[in-house]
Design a protein around this motif. Structure first.
Motif, PDB file in Angstrom:
ATOM      1  N   THR A 146       0.835  -1.204   0.000  1.00  0.00           N
ATOM      2  CA  THR A 146       0.000   0.000   0.000  1.00  0.00           C
ATOM      3  C   THR A 146       0.871   1.256   0.000  1.00  0.00           C
ATOM      4  N   GLU A 147       1.963   1.205   0.778  1.00  0.00           N
ATOM      5  CA  GLU A 147       2.899   2.344   0.793  1.00  0.00           C
ATOM      6  C   GLU A 147       3.547   2.519  -0.574  1.00  0.00           C
ATOM      7  N   LEU A 148       3.904   1.399  -1.226  1.00  0.00           N
ATOM      8  CA  LEU A 148       4.500   1.460  -2.557  1.00  0.00           C
ATOM      9  C   LEU A 148       3.534   2.087  -3.551  1.00  0.00           C
ATOM     10  N   ARG A 149       2.266   1.707  -3.455  1.00  0.00           N
ATOM     11  CA  ARG A 149       1.274   2.277  -4.352  1.00  0.00           C
ATOM     12  C   ARG A 149       1.153   3.788  -4.148  1.00  0.00           C
ATOM     13  N   SER A 150       1.155   4.199  -2.897  1.00  0.00           N
ATOM     14  CA  SER A 150       1.043   5.638  -2.602  1.00  0.00           C
ATOM     15  C   SER A 150       2.217   6.402  -3.200  1.00  0.00           C
ATOM     16  N   ARG A 151       3.411   5.840  -3.102  1.00  0.00           N
ATOM     17  CA  ARG A 151       4.597   6.505  -3.656  1.00  0.00           C
ATOM     18  C   ARG A 151       4.521   6.562  -5.187  1.00  0.00           C
ATOM     19  N   LEU A 152       4.072   5.462  -5.801  1.00  0.00           N
ATOM     20  CA  LEU A 152       3.921   5.456  -7.249  1.00  0.00           C
ATOM     21  C   LEU A 152       2.895   6.495  -7.703  1.00  0.00           C
ATOM     22  N   GLU A 153       1.784   6.561  -6.953  1.00  0.00           N
ATOM     23  CA  GLU A 153       0.736   7.516  -7.291  1.00  0.00           C
ATOM     24  C   GLU A 153       1.262   8.951  -7.167  1.00  0.00           C
ATOM     25  N   ALA A 154       2.014   9.226  -6.109  1.00  0.00           N
ATOM     26  CA  ALA A 154       2.587  10.570  -5.926  1.00  0.00           C
ATOM     27  C   ALA A 154       3.585  10.889  -7.032  1.00  0.00           C
ATOM     28  N   LEU A 155       4.386   9.893  -7.409  1.00  0.00           N
ATOM     29  CA  LEU A 155       5.369  10.100  -8.473  1.00  0.00           C
ATOM     30  C   LEU A 155       4.686  10.374  -9.810  1.00  0.00           C
ATOM     31  N   ILE A 156       3.608   9.654 -10.087  1.00  0.00           N
ATOM     32  CA  ILE A 156       2.865   9.854 -11.338  1.00  0.00           C
ATOM     33  C   ILE A 156       2.275  11.263 -11.379  1.00  0.00           C
ATOM     34  N   LEU A 157       1.701  11.712 -10.273  1.00  0.00           N
ATOM     35  CA  LEU A 157       1.133  13.064 -10.226  1.00  0.00           C
ATOM     36  C   LEU A 157       2.213  14.122 -10.439  1.00  0.00           C
ATOM     37  N   THR A 158       3.395  13.908  -9.835  1.00  0.00           N
ATOM     38  CA  THR A 158       4.501  14.866  -9.987  1.00  0.00           C
ATOM     39  C   THR A 158       4.956  14.946 -11.441  1.00  0.00           C
ATOM     40  N   LEU A 159       5.102  13.770 -12.077  1.00  0.00           N
ATOM     41  CA  LEU A 159       5.541  13.745 -13.471  1.00  0.00           C
ATOM     42  C   LEU A 159       4.503  14.381 -14.395  1.00  0.00           C
ATOM     43  N   ARG A 160       3.246  14.199 -14.087  1.00  0.00           N
ATOM     44  CA  ARG A 160       2.202  14.829 -14.903  1.00  0.00           C
ATOM     45  C   ARG A 160       2.260  16.356 -14.790  1.00  0.00           C
ATOM     46  N   ARG A 161       2.485  16.841 -13.567  1.00  0.00           N
ATOM     47  CA  ARG A 161       2.577  18.290 -13.378  1.00  0.00           C
ATOM     48  C   ARG A 161       3.794  18.858 -14.102  1.00  0.00           C
ATOM     49  N   GLN A 162       4.874  18.074 -14.104  1.00  0.00           N
ATOM     50  CA  GLN A 162       6.098  18.530 -14.760  1.00  0.00           C
ATOM     51  C   GLN A 162       6.047  18.352 -16.276  1.00  0.00           C
ATOM     52  N   GLY A 163       5.029  17.665 -16.752  1.00  0.00           N
ATOM     53  CA  GLY A 163       4.903  17.450 -18.188  1.00  0.00           C
ATOM     54  C   GLY A 163       5.807  16.360 -18.711  1.00  0.00           C
ATOM     55  N   ASN A 164       6.389  15.577 -17.819  1.00  0.00           N
ATOM     56  CA  ASN A 164       7.261  14.468 -18.221  1.00  0.00           C
ATOM     57  C   ASN A 164       6.413  13.214 -18.411  1.00  0.00           C
ATOM     58  N   ARG A 165       6.120  12.903 -19.659  1.00  0.00           N
ATOM     59  CA  ARG A 165       5.223  11.784 -19.927  1.00  0.00           C
ATOM     60  C   ARG A 165       5.955  10.579 -20.527  1.00  0.00           C
ATOM     61  N   ASP A 166       7.270  10.627 -20.569  1.00  0.00           N
ATOM     62  CA  ASP A 166       8.023   9.521 -21.164  1.00  0.00           C
ATOM     63  C   ASP A 166       7.892   8.224 -20.356  1.00  0.00           C
ATOM     64  N   THR A 167       7.967   8.360 -19.019  1.00  0.00           N
ATOM     65  CA  THR A 167       7.936   7.164 -18.166  1.00  0.00           C
ATOM     66  C   THR A 167       6.563   6.909 -17.546  1.00  0.00           C
ATOM     67  N   LEU A 168       5.573   7.754 -17.852  1.00  0.00           N
ATOM     68  CA  LEU A 168       4.242   7.580 -17.248  1.00  0.00           C
ATOM     69  C   LEU A 168       3.609   6.225 -17.574  1.00  0.00           C
ATOM     70  N   PRO A 169       3.646   5.776 -18.813  1.00  0.00           N
ATOM     71  CA  PRO A 169       3.019   4.474 -19.108  1.00  0.00           C
ATOM     72  C   PRO A 169       3.604   3.335 -18.282  1.00  0.00           C
ATOM     73  N   GLU A 170       4.912   3.332 -18.110  1.00  0.00           N
ATOM     74  CA  GLU A 170       5.536   2.269 -17.323  1.00  0.00           C
ATOM     75  C   GLU A 170       5.131   2.362 -15.860  1.00  0.00           C
ATOM     76  N   LEU A 171       5.105   3.571 -15.324  1.00  0.00           N
ATOM     77  CA  LEU A 171       4.716   3.739 -13.918  1.00  0.00           C
ATOM     78  C   LEU A 171       3.242   3.375 -13.703  1.00  0.00           C
ATOM     79  N   GLU A 172       2.414   3.793 -14.651  1.00  0.00           N
ATOM     80  CA  GLU A 172       0.988   3.450 -14.530  1.00  0.00           C
ATOM     81  C   GLU A 172       0.784   1.939 -14.631  1.00  0.00           C
ATOM     82  N   GLY A 173       1.571   1.279 -15.492  1.00  0.00           N
ATOM     83  CA  GLY A 173       1.501  -0.182 -15.570  1.00  0.00           C
ATOM     84  C   GLY A 173       1.946  -0.829 -14.276  1.00  0.00           C
TER      85      GLY A 173
END
Length: 387
Positions: A182-209
């Motif tokens: 659950t903690e890992l999921r929370s960190r992944l979710e926070a990382l995905i939100l940060t990358l979206r705000r920064q406009g970095n979408r290169d690694t988003l598909p892998e993180l979302e997977g």
């Protein structure tokens, strides 16, 4: 080739007790003429000693003897552990009904009236020796049966202990790993939100997977923990008066958008009083699992029918789809944990959905059964209405 009866396998021993030498001689001669082994005693005290030592198959006991009479001798024989089961036949000239009743109450199985007729003596001895042999055979079979029952019980207990041990290990693993996941999921979710705000979408598909994979593992652990709660009976505390009609209606409403996306008709029919004392959260999940399972396999544009009815002391909830169904050989296996049949290889899931439904049914003193729908499957969840 004739079968040898149990009472013929060894030569029986008959103890003859009489204080009259003439009677003793006649009876011994008669019995030895029938190829029986004979022991003798001339009074009650001697009879008790001989009976305990020789453990005869039958005792012929005179009633009128000096010292211990036959009645008292018989009572003492029946009071001793080694001789209590040996049948006793009284030899007596007493013919009054109350005297015979006294003998039977003392433990005798039969009477031979004096003066003795040797043919009658032989016939009665033969009959009671056969009965005694059959009794011994039955006792031996009972002992063997008790041994087998004890052995099977020990094996069953060992198997249950092993199953519980394995189950406890898996439950402990699920419980211990759910928190870090659950903690890992929370960190992944926070990382995905940060990358979206920064406009970095290169690694988003892998993180979302990766987060999808974590969600799948968490669902497995949640299902295992729920099964563990059911196994140990913790969920019994969640039983409250519940309306199954309302639970079913909510479940159908929840899955209706999914059905519409596939153009599947999802219908509900309820009849009778569907009020029951149950765990509404578990029932909602079990019903949801059945509907979800039907949606996975129903044909596009097909039909799923949910029917709830009340029968004497039972409530039946049937979910029928028009998919490929389950082969008869697989029906007993699909409720096993992590079992995946051939028809479910290409569908999402890990094989815990139907296992949970069966566990919920068992908790509610019911069952989960499957039948062919021609085409498709009918899954019927039966609940006891008398909890």
């Amino acid at each position: 080739m004739s079968t040898v009866q149990p009472f013929d396998t060894t030569t029986p021993i008959v103890l003859v007790v009489d204080d009259t030498p003439a009677n003793l001689g006649l009876v011994v001669e008669c019995l030895e003429g029938k190829n029986l082994r004979v022991a003798i005693a001339r009074d009650g005290e001697e009879a008790l000693r001989r009976a305990e030592l020789a453990e005869p198959d039958l005792i012929l006991l005179d009633v009128m003897m000096p010292g211990l009479d036959g009645f008292e001798t018989c009572r003492r024989l029946k009071a001793m552990e080694k001789t209590r089961d040996i049948p006793v036949i009284f030899m007596t000239s007493l013919t009054q009904t109350d005297e015979k009743i006294t003998g039977f109450r003392a433990g005798a199985v039969d009477y031979i009236t004096k003066p003795l007729q040797m043919e009658e003596v032989a016939a009665r001895v033969n009959t009671h020796l056969k009965l005694r042999a059959l009794q011994k055979l039955q006792e031996a079979q009972n002992v063997q049966l008790q041994r087998e029952v004890k052995t099977r019980k020990q094996a069953e207990e060992a198997l249950i202990e092993m199953i519980n041990s394995v189950r406890n290990v898996s439950n402990s693993i699920a419980h211990d790993l759910r928190t870090p996941l659950t903690e890992l999921r929370s960190r992944l979710e926070a990382l995905i939100l940060t990358l979206r705000r920064q406009g970095n979408r290169d690694t988003l598909p892998e993180l979302e997977g990766a987060m999808t994979d974590v969600d799948r593992v968490i669902r497995i652990f949640n299902a295992l923990l729920r099964l563990a709660e059911i196994d140990v009976g913790v969920r019994r505390s969640g039983f409250v008066p519940s309306d199954l009609a309302s639970l079913l209606s909510d479940a159908v409403e929840f899955y209706q958008p999914v059905a519409e996306l596939r153009c599947v008709s999802l219908s509900l029919a309820c009849s009778g009083d569907l009020a029951v004392v149950a765990d509404p959260l578990l029932l909602a999940q079990a019903i949801g699992n059945l509907i979800d399972n039907a949606l996975k396999f129903a044909r596009d544009g097909g039909d799923i029918r949910i029917v709830a009815t009340r029968a004497p002391e039972r409530i039946l909830i049937s979910v029928a789809d028009d998919g490929p169904g389950i082969p008869d050989a697989e029906k007993p296996k699909v409720t096993e944990r992590f079992y995946r049949g051939d028809t479910s290889r290409g569908t999402p899931g890990v094989g815990l959905g139907l296992a949970l439904v069966k566990a919920v049914a068992t908790l509610h003193r019911g069952s989960l059964d499957f039948a062919d729908n021609h085409p498709g499957l009918i899954a019927t969840l039966t609940l006891s209405s008398d909890l």
